[in-house]
Design an enzyme around this catalytic site. Sequence first.
Site, PDB file in Angstrom:
ATOM      1  N   ASP A  38      35.862  23.961 -56.171  1.00  0.00           N
ATOM      2  CA  ASP A  38      34.979  24.790 -56.992  1.00  0.00           C
ATOM      3  C   ASP A  38      34.364  23.942 -58.109  1.00  0.00           C
ATOM      4  O   ASP A  38      34.917  22.902 -58.501  1.00  0.00           O
ATOM      5  CB  ASP A  38      35.770  25.954 -57.596  1.00  0.00           C
ATOM      6  N   ASN A  39      33.205  24.375 -58.622  1.00  0.00           N
ATOM      7  CA  ASN A  39      32.616  23.824 -59.852  1.00  0.00           C
ATOM      8  C   ASN A  39      32.141  22.385 -59.758  1.00  0.00           C
ATOM      9  O   ASN A  39      32.159  21.663 -60.770  1.00  0.00           O
ATOM     10  CB  ASN A  39      33.615  23.926 -61.014  1.00  0.00           C
ATOM     11  N   ASP A  62      40.601  24.247 -57.999  1.00  0.00           N
ATOM     12  CA  ASP A  62      39.916  25.042 -59.031  1.00  0.00           C
ATOM     13  C   ASP A  62      40.637  24.920 -60.357  1.00  0.00           C
ATOM     14  O   ASP A  62      40.600  25.827 -61.187  1.00  0.00           O
ATOM     15  CB  ASP A  62      39.834  26.506 -58.589  1.00  0.00           C
ATOM     16  N   LYS A  70      39.056  19.977 -64.204  1.00  0.00           N
ATOM     17  CA  LYS A  70      38.090  19.259 -63.376  1.00  0.00           C
ATOM     18  C   LYS A  70      38.371  17.755 -63.320  1.00  0.00           C
ATOM     19  O   LYS A  70      38.048  17.099 -62.344  1.00  0.00           O
ATOM     20  CB  LYS A  70      36.672  19.537 -63.866  1.00  0.00           C
ATOM     21  N   GLU A 100      30.000  31.619 -61.409  1.00  0.00           N
ATOM     22  CA  GLU A 100      30.437  33.016 -61.320  1.00  0.00           C
ATOM     23  C   GLU A 100      29.776  33.906 -62.381  1.00  0.00           C
ATOM     24  O   GLU A 100      29.706  33.572 -63.540  1.00  0.00           O
ATOM     25  CB  GLU A 100      31.968  33.137 -61.438  1.00  0.00           C
TER      26      GLU A 100
HETATM   27  O1  LIG Z   1      37.517  24.906 -66.555  1.00  0.00           O
HETATM   28  C1  LIG Z   1      37.530  25.590 -65.533  1.00  0.00           C
HETATM   29  N1  LIG Z   1      38.614  25.724 -64.786  1.00  0.00           N
HETATM   30  C2  LIG Z   1      39.844  25.079 -65.218  1.00  0.00           C
HETATM   31  C3  LIG Z   1      40.980  25.880 -64.685  1.00  0.00           C
HETATM   32  C4  LIG Z   1      42.201  25.661 -65.112  1.00  0.00           C
HETATM   33  C5  LIG Z   1      43.312  26.491 -64.615  1.00  0.00           C
HETATM   34  O2  LIG Z   1      44.138  25.691 -63.777  1.00  0.00           O
HETATM   35  C6  LIG Z   1      45.452  25.664 -64.323  1.00  0.00           C
HETATM   36  N2  LIG Z   1      46.087  24.450 -63.884  1.00  0.00           N
HETATM   37  C7  LIG Z   1      46.065  23.246 -64.493  1.00  0.00           C
HETATM   38  N3  LIG Z   1      46.790  22.368 -63.734  1.00  0.00           N
HETATM   39  C8  LIG Z   1      47.238  23.051 -62.681  1.00  0.00           C
HETATM   40  C9  LIG Z   1      48.073  22.488 -61.609  1.00  0.00           C
HETATM   41  F1  LIG Z   1      47.333  21.758 -60.782  1.00  0.00           F
HETATM   42  F2  LIG Z   1      49.027  21.722 -62.128  1.00  0.00           F
HETATM   43  F3  LIG Z   1      48.630  23.446 -60.916  1.00  0.00           F
HETATM   44  C10 LIG Z   1      46.829  24.349 -62.746  1.00  0.00           C
HETATM   45  C11 LIG Z   1      45.252  25.858 -65.809  1.00  0.00           C
HETATM   46  O3  LIG Z   1      46.451  26.255 -66.433  1.00  0.00           O
HETATM   47  C12 LIG Z   1      44.197  26.953 -65.781  1.00  0.00           C
HETATM   48  O4  LIG Z   1      44.749  28.194 -65.455  1.00  0.00           O
HETATM   49  C13 LIG Z   1      36.324  26.351 -65.134  1.00  0.00           C
HETATM   50  C14 LIG Z   1      35.305  26.469 -66.079  1.00  0.00           C
HETATM   51  C15 LIG Z   1      34.160  27.176 -65.751  1.00  0.00           C
HETATM   52  N4  LIG Z   1      33.131  27.279 -66.738  1.00  0.00           N
HETATM   53  O5  LIG Z   1      32.070  27.877 -66.462  1.00  0.00           O
HETATM   54  O6  LIG Z   1      33.322  26.737 -67.852  1.00  0.00           O
HETATM   55  C16 LIG Z   1      34.001  27.786 -64.515  1.00  0.00           C
HETATM   56  C17 LIG Z   1      35.026  27.658 -63.569  1.00  0.00           C
HETATM   57  O7  LIG Z   1      34.921  28.228 -62.325  1.00  0.00           O
HETATM   58  C18 LIG Z   1      36.185  26.941 -63.868  1.00  0.00           C
HETATM   59  O8  LIG Z   1      37.135  26.818 -62.888  1.00  0.00           O
HETATM   60 MG   LIG Z   2      36.368  27.453 -60.986  1.00  0.00          MG
END
Ligand SMILES: O=C(NC/C=C/[C@H]1O[C@@H](n2cnc(C(F)(F)F)c2)[C@H](O)[C@@H]1O)c1cc([N+](=O)[O-])cc(O)c1O
Ligand SMILES: [Mg+2]
Length: 214
Positions: free
Chosen positions: A169-170, A141, A144, A199
């Site tokens: 997810d997504n 999650d 992407k 969501e």
């Molecule tokens: O962009 C979306 N999610 C991106 C989510 C990103 C999250 O994952 C973390 N991360 C990055 N690398 C790591 C690792 F791997 F290094 F740990 C962790 C980022 O700092 C952030 O908190 C999203 C967007 C929508 N939307 O509707 O736009 C809906 C959703 O459910 C979504 O998840």
């Molecule tokens: Mg998500």
Amino acid sequence: TQSTRPQRLLNAVQKNATRGDPRSVVKAIDDFCRHKEWAMNVGDEKGCILDSVVSEINPAAVLELGTYCGYSTVRIARLLPPHAKLITLEFNPDFAAIARQVIAWAGLEEKVQLVEGASGDWIPKMKEQFGITTFDLVFLDHWKDRYLPDTKLMEECGLLRKGSVLLADNVICPGTPDYLEYIRSSPRYESRYFKSHLEYTKVEDGLEKSVFKG
Ligand SMILES: O=C(NC/C=C/[C@H]1O[C@@H](n2cnc(C(F)(F)F)c2)[C@H](O)[C@@H]1O)c1cc([N+](=O)[O-])cc(O)c1O
Ligand SMILES: [Mg+2]
């Protein structure tokens, strides 16, 4: 100083949820995101699908990529058997700080190890750092465009065994086209799409569940 959305989400948890009651933490976040401010948690509808997959696997070792505020971390950890471990990776230190407090409010610190950093750095170190052999469940999650490279990295690092489940997810919105193409065409995975909604909205989205064949 202006508060951030994660800080306002944490405030809503501390105001409306009962300490030590994960269900009330999940409900407080869903209420906040549905009625006050949308946030990118997996949410209640896809969350029920997540719950059913976790309960079916009854995993001993779970990896979550993308903690954000800890909503799905709490959803998963509340269902884990005693001594099971959830490692959740978060890149953004501000989000990690909020998530730690959400997880603590739910009383789930014992079951959760929140690790700060990049997946590319941490996935190769999972075995040596955390005594992991393989993961029974991985919940994807995070960014992407990282789903596919990180899946390939987990394969290369021997973190998946015959029967390991990837739940992403997504896969529709925002979408993970390269991951879907790979996982659905690979003979090494059996995949199934669980249709749902983005969501807190009526937009289509869904979870892709993929079982590694070894
Ligand atoms: O962009 C979306 N999610 C991106 C989510 C990103 C999250 O994952 C973390 N991360 C990055 N690398 C790591 C690792 F791997 F290094 F740990 C962790 C980022 O700092 C952030 O908190 C999203 C967007 C929508 N939307 O509707 O736009 C809906 C959703 O459910 C979504 O998840
Ligand atoms: Mg998500």
